[in-house]
Design a protein around this motif. Structure first.
Motif, PDB file in Angstrom:
ATOM      1  N   GLU A   1       3.182 -32.866   2.754  1.00 54.28           N
ATOM      2  CA  GLU A   1       3.701 -34.032   2.037  1.00 54.28           C
ATOM      3  C   GLU A   1       2.683 -34.657   1.077  1.00 54.28           C
ATOM      4  OE1 GLU A   1       6.524 -35.551   1.763  1.00 54.28           O
ATOM      5  OE2 GLU A   1       7.787 -34.764   3.368  1.00 54.28           O
TER       6      GLU A   1
ATOM      7  N   ARG B   1       3.548 -35.459  -2.724  1.00 56.55           N
ATOM      8  CA  ARG B   1       4.852 -36.035  -3.094  1.00 56.55           C
ATOM      9  C   ARG B   1       4.709 -37.172  -4.114  1.00 56.55           C
ATOM     10  NH1 ARG B   1       9.982 -36.158  -1.245  1.00 56.55           N
ATOM     11  NH2 ARG B   1       9.477 -34.901   0.617  1.00 56.55           N
TER      12      ARG B   1
ATOM     13  N   CYS C   1       9.358 -30.837   0.571  1.00 58.90           N
ATOM     14  CA  CYS C   1       8.375 -30.375   1.551  1.00 58.90           C
ATOM     15  C   CYS C   1       9.085 -29.528   2.593  1.00 58.90           C
ATOM     16  CB  CYS C   1       7.673 -31.560   2.209  1.00 58.90           C
ATOM     17  SG  CYS C   1       6.532 -31.056   3.522  1.00 58.90           S
TER      18      CYS C   1
END
Length: 277
Positions: A119, A122, A134
């Motif tokens: 993650e 992001r 993800c």
């Protein structure tokens, strides 16, 4: 007025350029740019032409096939932005550079999505209004995780897939699913310095050159046809952190240059080599 890129890969023979040009002229097409190369060792002929006019693709391909040697590979691509998916893990330098170039209009691409197995990136990706997915590999086999990644990639039907420091070894299934579509980057220390922190290892050895290689992905790890390379000089005054910074900078440049060559249809695969026209 349409603009296309004509790519021809065939056995060399007398009169090829004349015959190709004659077909283009007969179809009232103009050659805006043209590049050719003949590999004498393998007797292979490569040609890339940017052509303009009102093109009937099926007719043109049929007529070119009739004047070229058997088994000639002919591609006629409309000059347009290519759909792209980027795979990433945690490192941001290469991905961030590509996203900035993309937003600035430097890349002839439509970046459809970024897919990562963590993650961490992001927030970076979503600042550019690009979809981020993800797909964690935690608790999954490599094959099961890859199947999910392949499924997600297929949702976007990309013409090019870029590994922006995607730290996963791809299976033969993945490579076979996307042949000649996957671009990767690695530093020049391979295979000399493998494992944790290659820059510390290089610093201890007194390395004087740091480089990067961008290449197609094949089943031979980091040994696919090379598209672009570059190096920077370092010396004894560099700490290993300085070396890492220099290495990351050259990785960004090499990957973006190789990426642009693919977007512009300038790369032919010739065995385990490339011809760039």
């Amino acid at each position: 007025m349409e603009e296309y890129i004509l790519l021809i890969d065939t056995e060399d023979a007398k009169g090829l350029v004349y015959n190709i040009s004659k077909v283009l002229f007969a179809n009232n097409l103009n050659i805006e740019q043209n590049s050719e190369y003949v590999d004498k060792e393998t007797n292979k002929f490569f040609m890339r032409s940017v052509i303009t006019g009102n093109i009937s693709k099926n007719i043109l391909l049929k007529e070119l096939t009739e004047v070229l040697p058997k088994n000639a590979e002919i591609k006629l691509n409309k000059k347009a932005k290519k759909d792209v998916v980027i795979l990433a893990t945690k490192e941001s330098h290469v991905l961030g550079d590509l996203l900035i170039r993309y937003i600035d209009g430097e890349l002839n691409a439509n970046i459809k999505a970024v897919i990562a197995n963590h993650e961490d990136l992001r927030d970076l990706v979503e600042k550019f209004d690009i979809p981020f997915t993800c797909i964690s590999a935690d608790g999954m086999s490599r094959e099961d995780h890859e199947d999910k990644v392949i499924q997600r990639i297929n949702d976007y039907e990309p013409e090019v897939i870029v590994l922006a420091k995607y730290m996963r070894i791809l299976t033969p299934k993945f490579v076979e699913t996307f042949p000649k579509k996957v671009l990767n980057i690695h530093h020049s220390f391979l295979p000399a310095f493998i494992g944790a922190n290659p820059y510390k290892q290089a610093h201890k050895r007194g390395v004087k050159i740091i480089g990067a290689t961008a290449h197609y992905v094949t089943n031979d790890l980091d040994e696919g046809p090379i598209i672009f390379q570059d190096v920077v000089n370092v010396d004894h005054t560099y700490s290993w952190e300085d070396m890492r910074k220099a290495g990351r900078n050259v990785e960004k440049i090499v990957l973006s240059n190789a990426f642009q060559l693919l977007l512009d249809d300038k790369v032919f695969v010739h065995g385990n080599q490339t011809v760039i026209l």
